[in-house]
Design a protein around this motif. Structure first.
Motif, PDB file in Angstrom:
ATOM      1  N   TYR A  10      -6.992   7.012   1.750  1.00 10.87           N
ATOM      2  CA  TYR A  10      -5.708   7.022   0.976  1.00 10.87           C
ATOM      3  C   TYR A  10      -5.639   7.225  -0.346  1.00 10.87           C
ATOM      4  CZ  TYR A  10      -3.489   3.631   4.270  1.00 10.87           C
ATOM      5  OH  TYR A  10      -2.643   3.216   5.447  1.00 10.87           O
ATOM      6  N   VAL A  16       0.907  -1.370  -0.160  1.00 18.17           N
ATOM      7  CA  VAL A  16      -0.027   0.093   0.047  1.00 18.17           C
ATOM      8  C   VAL A  16       0.972   1.406   0.071  1.00 18.17           C
ATOM      9  CG1 VAL A  16      -1.770   1.243   1.349  1.00 18.17           C
ATOM     10  CG2 VAL A  16      -1.760  -1.306   1.486  1.00 18.17           C
ATOM     11  N   ASP A  34      -7.252  -2.488   3.905  1.00 17.95           N
ATOM     12  CA  ASP A  34      -6.508  -1.538   3.089  1.00 17.95           C
ATOM     13  C   ASP A  34      -6.724  -1.468   1.812  1.00 17.95           C
ATOM     14  OD1 ASP A  34      -4.625  -3.216   1.721  1.00 17.95           O
ATOM     15  OD2 ASP A  34      -3.518  -3.629   3.195  1.00 17.95           O
ATOM     16  N   THR A  35      -6.406  -0.439   1.054  1.00 21.33           N
ATOM     17  CA  THR A  35      -6.696  -0.278  -0.094  1.00 21.33           C
ATOM     18  C   THR A  35      -6.341  -1.335  -1.261  1.00 21.33           C
ATOM     19  OG1 THR A  35      -4.600   0.951  -0.455  1.00 21.33           O
ATOM     20  CG2 THR A  35      -6.791   2.261  -0.082  1.00 21.33           C
ATOM     21  N   THR A  82      -8.813  -4.095  -0.623  1.00 23.24           N
ATOM     22  CA  THR A  82     -10.136  -3.745  -1.254  1.00 23.24           C
ATOM     23  C   THR A  82     -10.087  -3.709  -2.693  1.00 23.24           C
ATOM     24  OG1 THR A  82     -10.716  -2.349   0.514  1.00 23.24           O
ATOM     25  CG2 THR A  82     -11.804  -2.026  -1.578  1.00 23.24           C
ATOM     26  N   ALA A  83      -8.947  -3.287  -3.438  1.00 22.03           N
ATOM     27  CA  ALA A  83      -8.833  -3.254  -4.947  1.00 22.03           C
ATOM     28  C   ALA A  83      -8.636  -4.829  -5.309  1.00 22.03           C
ATOM     29  CB  ALA A  83      -7.613  -2.448  -5.323  1.00 22.03           C
ATOM     30  N   GLN A 109     -10.824   9.827  -3.775  1.00 27.95           N
ATOM     31  CA  GLN A 109     -10.584   9.344  -2.473  1.00 27.95           C
ATOM     32  C   GLN A 109     -11.730   9.309  -1.675  1.00 27.95           C
ATOM     33  OE1 GLN A 109      -8.200  12.826  -1.223  1.00 27.95           O
ATOM     34  NE2 GLN A 109      -9.665  13.725  -0.143  1.00 27.95           N
ATOM     35  N   SER A 110     -11.364   8.423  -0.602  1.00 29.19           N
ATOM     36  CA  SER A 110     -12.475   8.247   0.345  1.00 29.19           C
ATOM     37  C   SER A 110     -12.530   8.998   1.641  1.00 29.19           C
ATOM     38  CB  SER A 110     -12.692   6.786   1.068  1.00 29.19           C
ATOM     39  OG  SER A 110     -11.391   6.426   1.777  1.00 29.19           O
ATOM     40  N   THR A 129     -10.096   8.202 -11.794  1.00 29.08           N
ATOM     41  CA  THR A 129     -10.725   8.466 -10.403  1.00 29.08           C
ATOM     42  C   THR A 129     -11.280  10.250 -10.669  1.00 29.08           C
ATOM     43  OG1 THR A 129      -8.666   9.598  -9.568  1.00 29.08           O
ATOM     44  CG2 THR A 129      -8.841   7.132  -9.282  1.00 29.08           C
ATOM     45  N   GLN A 168      -6.230   5.894  -3.318  1.00 29.78           N
ATOM     46  CA  GLN A 168      -5.301   5.433  -4.474  1.00 29.78           C
ATOM     47  C   GLN A 168      -6.267   3.957  -4.942  1.00 29.78           C
ATOM     48  OE1 GLN A 168      -2.118   3.015  -2.286  1.00 29.78           O
ATOM     49  NE2 GLN A 168      -2.678   4.624  -0.980  1.00 29.78           N
ATOM     50  N   THR A 169      -7.355   3.651  -4.246  1.00 31.91           N
ATOM     51  CA  THR A 169      -8.125   2.324  -4.635  1.00 31.91           C
ATOM     52  C   THR A 169      -8.187   2.091  -6.078  1.00 31.91           C
ATOM     53  OG1 THR A 169      -9.179   2.354  -2.438  1.00 31.91           O
ATOM     54  CG2 THR A 169      -9.939   0.908  -4.269  1.00 31.91           C
ATOM     55  N   LYS A 208     -17.924   3.484  -2.417  1.00 38.43           N
ATOM     56  CA  LYS A 208     -17.369   3.238  -0.831  1.00 38.43           C
ATOM     57  C   LYS A 208     -18.619   3.820  -0.054  1.00 38.43           C
ATOM     58  CE  LYS A 208     -13.598   2.674   2.340  1.00 38.43           C
ATOM     59  NZ  LYS A 208     -12.391   3.305   2.462  1.00 38.43           N
TER      60      LYS A 208
END
Lengths: 292, 251
Positions: free
Chosen positions: B123, A86, B92-93, B96-97, B117-118, B175, B125-126, B8
């Motif tokens: 973060y 990450v 974590d991202t 999730t991804a 971003q959330s 994004t 970056q997802t 999300k």
């Protein structure tokens, strides 16, 4: 093993990343290296990722440090993913604890903090928040060239600026800035009256301009203007970092917000916790009395 | 044109947030939830692209059972169907991804949109990680999307008021920046129709261990003590103005 700092060519935050890299290297007891891709090489996410992947595989750093810029956000997560890591992004502090790095990063737009431990073998990847580390002058870093075999899928055109700004907030000695707390476009006159009483420019946080309640050119923050007036009143602005970076250099900051835990109070000199629809009209009267 | 929107579900913006007793996340008792705001803009952009180019909008969300409310809300706004990746963990991202990529690999999407971003983890970056896992090109912080057959032309926001147009082939991941369009509300008809739309529930494989482990969630230490004026609005305002005039000398 080393700490590798990725310096974005020509970016004002490059020196901040370098400071963070030095601190992390000292804490981990490893040497520091710095690298950059020269500004005359065109940025693409694919091109930069491939170039730094090759560099990182050859040098095997323990930690790779970036400034949390828009460009970093565009490609550094790709690089981290290639190492099944990450990107621990937007960190504000770090320490080494039991041999591994622990980073402090904000959650919920700054309402809470978290400690995040980077576990397992490196390289780990981290980006630092604007203003969290004091900048130093960058020494001559190692220059990295793009990988010729990689053809980027992105085809970028020349950057441009939409139009010259009609409103120059940077020249205003007093700014009244409004955020989500105003709730509705129809309530904008409430804060306009305060701006008028103070002889101030009216500004806003991003969501207000996103909604079209005030024009984009009145936006203060990382995607708007950076201002340093002698007096900045933040009305109904919670204080997400994207806003704070644009105004925290103001000489005197006043925050009016319903939430006593709003991050805006962290940078404020004076604050009123309360309903802006009661506080602002009272403030207009008090200002008029003080000025008469 | 098959457009997937990754959303999300996050605590409502005005929620009062406290660290959980475990110290590892926030106390979720009594929290209300909503679609992460930048993801709502991504959904709106997908709906507008479908109106222009035809096709299908599929909304995907990883989260616990309550995530279905947010998927249902997206369906009510006009998405055609949903995919719920059911997981109770705070991920974590990369985790999730990975789950999203696994759920989407067979969908043969033309375009995947998500917010930049959330509002919870932040973060940012997802979407980029998802693109990397699917081997799609990506671009971030997007303010405008144009599609010409199989080519995408997007406007990326740079810093300090600069922008850049970028072309890339489809399929791709973008994004989306808040404010690039005007959000629609769900209509009564939309809400009614959403009830019969399909939500496919996916049970993801157990994620690989995180290498970015949240050890503690806590209230930030106050570094600078603001002088706070209390009492009724009138008293507080008078006190503030006095300080501005005689202490800060800015009036």
């Amino acid at each position: 093993m080393s700490v590798l700092v990725v310096l974005e060519a020509g970016h004002r935050m490059a020196g901040e990343a370098l400071t963070a890299g030095r601190q992390f290297a000292a804490a981990l007891g490893v040497p520091l290296t710095a690298a950059t891709i020269p500004a005359d090489l065109t940025y693409t996410a694919d091109g930069f990722t491939a170039a730094y992947e090759a560099h990182a595989r050859a040098t095997n750093p323990a930690l790779v440090v970036f400034a949390h810029t828009y460009q970093t956000r565009d490609w550094a997560p790709k690089l981290a993913t290639r190492f099944r890591k990450v990107l621990i992004s937007d960190v504000i502090a770090a320490r080494v604890d039991s041999g591994s790095p622990v980073f402090v990063r904000q959650l919920f737009q700054g309402k809470l903090n978290s400690d995040v431990r980077a576990t397992g073998d490196g390289p780990h990847f981290v980006s630092v928040q604007a203003g969290a580390f004091p900048p130093v002058e960058a020494e001559a870093p190692e220059t990295i060239s793009l990988t010729p075999a990689v053809e980027p899928r992105q085809n970028p055109e020349k950057p441009f600026r939409e139009s010259t700004r009609a409103v120059d907030l940077t020249a205003a000695p007093v700014i009244v800035s409004v955020g989500r707390g105003i709730k509705d476009e129809g309530n904008i006159p409430v804060v306009q009256k305060l701006a008028d009483a103070l002889g101030a420019e009216l500004a806003a946080s991003r969501p207000i301009c996103d909604a079209g309640w005030l024009p984009m050119e009145r936006q203060v923050g990382s995607s708007g203007q950076t201002v340093t007036p002698k007096l900045y009143l933040a009305v109904g602005i919670s204080g997400a970092i994207q806003h704070l970076v644009g105004m925290k250099g103001s000489k005197t900051i006043v925050a009016i917000n319903q939430d006593p835990n709003a991050p805006i109070f962290e940078v404020a000199d004076y604050g009123i916790v309360g309903d802006l629809f009661e506080v602002v009209p009272a403030l207009v009267e008090a200002v008029q009395r003080a000025k008469s | 044109m098959k457009i997937i929107v990754a959303i999300k579900q996050v605590p409502q913006r005005d929620s009062s947030l406290r660290p959980a007793a475990s110290g590892l996340w926030v106390d979720e008792a009594n929290l209300g939830y909503e679609i992460n705001e930048p993801d709502a803009y991504a959904l709106e952009e997908a709906l507008q692209l479908r109106e222009k180019h035809g096709g299908e909008v599929i909304v995907v969300c990883a989260g616990p059972e309550r995530a279905q409310q947010s998927i249902r809300e997206a369906l009510a706004k006009g998405a055609d169907r949903g995919i719920h990746v059911e997981t109770d963990a705070v991920l974590d991202t990369l985790q999730t991804a990975t789950m999203l990529a696994d759920a989407l690999r067979d969908e043969t999407a033309d375009l995947i949109l998500t917010g930049l971003q959330s509002d919870d983890l932040g973060y940012g970056q997802t979407g980029v990680v998802l693109a990397e896992l699917l081997d799609f090109p990506s671009s971030t912080i997007i303010m405008q999307v144009e599609i010409d057959v199989d080519t995408l032309r997007v406007r990326r926001e740079l810093e300090d008021g600069w922008f850049q147009n970028i072309e890339m082939p489809l399929p791709a991941v973008l994004t989306i920046q808040s404010g690039l369009n005007k959000l629609r509300y769900a209509t009564l008809m939309g809400i009614k129709k959403a009830k019969s739309k399909e939500i496919r529930v996916v049970q993801p494989a157990a994620p690989a261990a995180s290498t970015a482990v949240i050890e503690k969630v806590y209230a930030p230490q106050k570094s600078k003590q603001a002088q706070i004026f209390t009492g009724d609005a009138k008293t507080a305002a008078t006190q503030l103005v006095e300080k501005l005039k005689f202490e800060a000398r800015v009036l």
